[in-house]
Design a protein around this motif. Structure first.
Motif, mmCIF file in Angstrom:
data_model
loop_
_atom_site.group_PDB
_atom_site.id
_atom_site.type_symbol
_atom_site.label_atom_id
_atom_site.label_comp_id
_atom_site.label_asym_id
_atom_site.label_seq_id
_atom_site.Cartn_x
_atom_site.Cartn_y
_atom_site.Cartn_z
ATOM 1 N N ALA A 198 32.499 9.661 4.161
ATOM 2 C CA ALA A 198 31.968 9.811 5.516
ATOM 3 C C ALA A 198 30.884 8.782 5.800
ATOM 4 C CB ALA A 198 31.429 11.221 5.714
ATOM 5 N N CYS A 199 30.066 8.501 4.802
ATOM 6 C CA CYS A 199 28.980 7.530 4.975
ATOM 7 C C CYS A 199 29.530 6.115 5.124
ATOM 8 C CB CYS A 199 28.022 7.609 3.800
ATOM 9 S SG CYS A 199 27.306 9.243 3.535
ATOM 10 N N GLU A 200 30.546 5.777 4.345
ATOM 11 C CA GLU A 200 31.169 4.452 4.447
ATOM 12 C C GLU A 200 31.847 4.271 5.796
ATOM 13 O OE1 GLU A 200 32.145 3.695 -0.300
ATOM 14 O OE2 GLU A 200 33.561 4.794 0.962
ATOM 15 N N ALA A 201 32.447 5.346 6.316
ATOM 16 C CA ALA A 201 33.081 5.260 7.635
ATOM 17 C C ALA A 201 32.038 5.062 8.731
ATOM 18 C CB ALA A 201 33.890 6.527 7.901
ATOM 19 N N ALA A 202 30.865 5.678 8.570
ATOM 20 C CA ALA A 202 29.809 5.549 9.562
ATOM 21 C C ALA A 202 29.153 4.172 9.522
ATOM 22 C CB ALA A 202 28.755 6.639 9.344
ATOM 23 N N TYR A 203 29.056 3.592 8.319
ATOM 24 C CA TYR A 203 28.360 2.308 8.152
ATOM 25 C C TYR A 203 29.190 1.348 7.295
ATOM 26 C CZ TYR A 203 24.347 4.984 9.840
ATOM 27 O OH TYR A 203 23.502 5.767 10.587
ATOM 28 N N PRO A 204 30.301 0.823 7.836
ATOM 29 C CA PRO A 204 31.152 -0.077 7.061
ATOM 30 C C PRO A 204 30.558 -1.475 6.898
ATOM 31 C CG PRO A 204 31.985 0.121 9.289
ATOM 32 C CD PRO A 204 30.853 1.097 9.173
ATOM 33 N N GLY A 205 29.484 -1.752 7.642
ATOM 34 C CA GLY A 205 28.853 -3.068 7.588
ATOM 35 C C GLY A 205 28.646 -3.613 8.984
ATOM 36 N N ASN A 206 27.414 -3.574 9.461
ATOM 37 C CA ASN A 206 27.088 -4.131 10.775
ATOM 38 C C ASN A 206 25.629 -4.544 10.768
ATOM 39 O OD1 ASN A 206 25.586 -1.712 11.100
ATOM 40 N ND2 ASN A 206 27.342 -0.675 12.050
ATOM 41 N N ALA A 207 25.060 -4.737 11.947
ATOM 42 C CA ALA A 207 23.690 -5.217 12.024
ATOM 43 C C ALA A 207 22.688 -4.225 11.446
ATOM 44 C CB ALA A 207 23.339 -5.525 13.479
ATOM 45 N N ASP A 208 23.043 -2.943 11.408
ATOM 46 C CA ASP A 208 22.125 -1.943 10.886
ATOM 47 C C ASP A 208 22.087 -1.945 9.363
ATOM 48 O OD1 ASP A 208 21.277 -0.774 13.382
ATOM 49 O OD2 ASP A 208 23.283 0.087 13.541
ATOM 50 N N GLY A 209 23.210 -2.247 8.733
ATOM 51 C CA GLY A 209 23.276 -2.240 7.277
ATOM 52 C C GLY A 209 24.666 -1.872 6.802
ATOM 53 N N MET A 216 23.045 4.425 -2.633
ATOM 54 C CA MET A 216 22.640 5.094 -1.399
ATOM 55 C C MET A 216 23.315 6.461 -1.324
ATOM 56 S SD MET A 216 23.110 1.980 1.366
ATOM 57 C CE MET A 216 22.373 0.362 1.103
ATOM 58 N N LEU A 217 22.786 7.312 -0.478
ATOM 59 C CA LEU A 217 23.499 8.505 -0.035
ATOM 60 C C LEU A 217 23.105 8.735 1.411
ATOM 61 C CD1 LEU A 217 21.916 11.874 -1.171
ATOM 62 C CD2 LEU A 217 20.732 9.708 -1.486
ATOM 63 N N CYS A 218 23.909 9.508 2.135
ATOM 64 C CA CYS A 218 23.521 9.801 3.508
ATOM 65 C C CYS A 218 23.555 11.296 3.721
ATOM 66 C CB CYS A 218 24.352 9.043 4.538
ATOM 67 S SG CYS A 218 26.048 9.578 4.786
ATOM 68 N N ALA A 219 22.789 11.737 4.691
ATOM 69 C CA ALA A 219 22.651 13.167 4.962
ATOM 70 C C ALA A 219 22.349 13.360 6.433
ATOM 71 C CB ALA A 219 21.537 13.768 4.103
ATOM 72 N N GLY A 220 22.737 14.490 6.938
ATOM 73 C CA GLY A 220 22.512 14.825 8.337
ATOM 74 C C GLY A 220 23.596 15.756 8.811
ATOM 75 N N GLU A 221 23.901 15.667 10.082
ATOM 76 C CA GLU A 221 24.996 16.394 10.701
ATOM 77 C C GLU A 221 25.802 15.373 11.486
ATOM 78 O OE1 GLU A 221 25.419 19.463 9.992
ATOM 79 O OE2 GLU A 221 23.458 19.972 9.143
ATOM 80 N N CYS A 253 18.221 7.679 15.817
ATOM 81 C CA CYS A 253 17.666 8.886 15.214
ATOM 82 C C CYS A 253 18.431 10.099 15.728
ATOM 83 C CB CYS A 253 16.195 9.043 15.572
ATOM 84 S SG CYS A 253 15.132 7.668 15.046
ATOM 85 N N GLY A 254 19.131 10.778 14.824
ATOM 86 C CA GLY A 254 19.830 11.989 15.208
ATOM 87 C C GLY A 254 21.040 11.775 16.086
ATOM 88 N N GLN A 255 21.613 10.575 16.068
ATOM 89 C CA GLN A 255 22.769 10.295 16.912
ATOM 90 C C GLN A 255 24.066 10.756 16.244
ATOM 91 O OE1 GLN A 255 22.832 6.165 18.048
ATOM 92 N NE2 GLN A 255 20.827 6.241 19.032
ATOM 93 N N ALA A 256 24.995 11.246 17.038
ATOM 94 C CA ALA A 256 26.292 11.685 16.516
ATOM 95 C C ALA A 256 26.996 10.527 15.826
ATOM 96 C CB ALA A 256 27.156 12.219 17.651
ATOM 97 N N GLY A 257 27.558 10.792 14.654
ATOM 98 C CA GLY A 257 28.301 9.785 13.911
ATOM 99 C C GLY A 257 27.446 8.783 13.176
ATOM 100 N N SER A 258 26.106 8.946 13.210
ATOM 101 C CA SER A 258 25.197 7.987 12.564
ATOM 102 C C SER A 258 24.162 8.730 11.727
ATOM 103 C CB SER A 258 24.504 7.116 13.614
ATOM 104 O OG SER A 258 25.441 6.374 14.372
ATOM 105 N N PRO A 259 24.576 9.284 10.604
ATOM 106 C CA PRO A 259 23.629 10.039 9.762
ATOM 107 C C PRO A 259 22.585 9.132 9.131
ATOM 108 C CG PRO A 259 25.696 9.688 8.599
ATOM 109 C CD PRO A 259 25.917 9.203 9.996
ATOM 110 N N GLY A 260 21.494 9.725 8.668
ATOM 111 C CA GLY A 260 20.462 8.965 7.980
ATOM 112 C C GLY A 260 20.929 8.525 6.607
ATOM 113 N N VAL A 261 20.490 7.338 6.190
ATOM 114 C CA VAL A 261 20.854 6.797 4.886
ATOM 115 C C VAL A 261 19.590 6.730 4.019
ATOM 116 C CG1 VAL A 261 21.981 4.934 3.623
ATOM 117 C CG2 VAL A 261 22.673 5.440 5.984
#
Length: 275
Positions: A198-209, A216-221, A253-261
């Protein structure tokens, strides 16, 4: 290949290894007393390992100079994020900041009480990559020890605290709305550890990271609403009474589909306890 530890880091590494070898009793869960993003106030006495990183010279006295968070893993050792100590955040070279300290045991940053302890030495991971955000780790050595009950155990690799779906909490004094509304008192948000997929799908590689499993790990909703935000960087992510992550990065911050890393603590444990 791991680079050899420099002399300044060896003492910190010994203390980290000792903390892993003989963890303290599991701390009790923090108790919420009302309404980070989607979070609630908590009593710092229930989570004394959550500390504020501060510099009044750089950030003024309104909130005691707080600008990032940290986690106490040994009486004189605090883990935080490497990017917290960057020129971009500090607005000046780290070596010119003479009043770097941690605030421990103080719930309301504008109140008295607790301890303000000077930082004697800083190690910033030289392998930190600001493009992918990998290696976002710094180690602070304090001038004086904090009480033993301020120390939180770190979760090694294989600990069930890292399992997807595990309930966790992230702590900090940062932005509570994403609109620059910074907290005076410590807050915590309930989140869940998400799968690497789920984390790789959210952040496959872009300007954010780029999400990199293993470090790493990610957490949120995934629907959003609960997250760390600006000012929470370096703060602790805790699950099953153990430290599993440090607030590192994300998209908004708290955006759908963008959990914290988060910087994965199991990688920190492996690095500093390896023979």
């Amino acid at each position: 290949m791991r680079r050899p530890l420099n002399r300044r880091l060896r003492a910190a590494a010994v203390l980290i290894a000792a903390a892993v070898a003989a963890p303290l009793a599991v701390p009790s869960p923090a108790a919420a007393d009302g309404v980070v993003i989607g979070g609630s106030p908590v009593q710092v006495s229930d989570s004394p390992w959550a500390v504020a990183l501060a510099s009044r010279d750089r950030f003024g006295g309104t909130r005691a100079g707080q600008f990032c968070g940290g986690a106490v893993v040994a009486p004189t050792i605090v883990l935080t994020a490497a990017h917290c100590l960057s020129m971009e955040v500090l607005g000046a070279p780290l070596e010119t900041v003479d009043d770097l300290h941690v605030i421990a045991g103080r719930n309301d940053l504008k109140a008295a009480g607790g301890r303000e302890v000077a930082v004697r030495d800083v190690w910033v991971n030289e392998e930190y990559d600001s493009f992918t955000n990998a290696g976002d780790l710094a180690i602070l050595t304090l001038d004086k020890p904090l009480p033993a009950d301020h120390v939180i155990p770190m979760a090694p690799a294989g600990d069930r605290a890292y399992d997807a779906g595990t309930a966790a909490r992230v702590y900090g004094w940062g932005d509570t709305t994403g609109q620059g509304d910074y907290a005076r008192s410590l807050r915590a948000a309930r989140v869940r550890v998400l799968s690497d997929a789920a984390c790789e799908a959210a952040y496959p590689g872009n300007a954010d990271g780029t999400y990199l499993r293993g470090v790493m790990l990610c957490a949120g909703e995934m629907e959003g609403g609960r997250d760390a935000c600006q000012g929470d960087s370096g703060g602790p992510l805790v699950a099953r009474g153990r430290l599993i992550g440090l607030v590192s990065w994300g998209s908004g911050c708290g955006q759908a589909g963008s959990p914290g890393v988060y910087t994965r603590i199991s990688e920190v444990v492996a690095r500093f306890t390896a023979p």
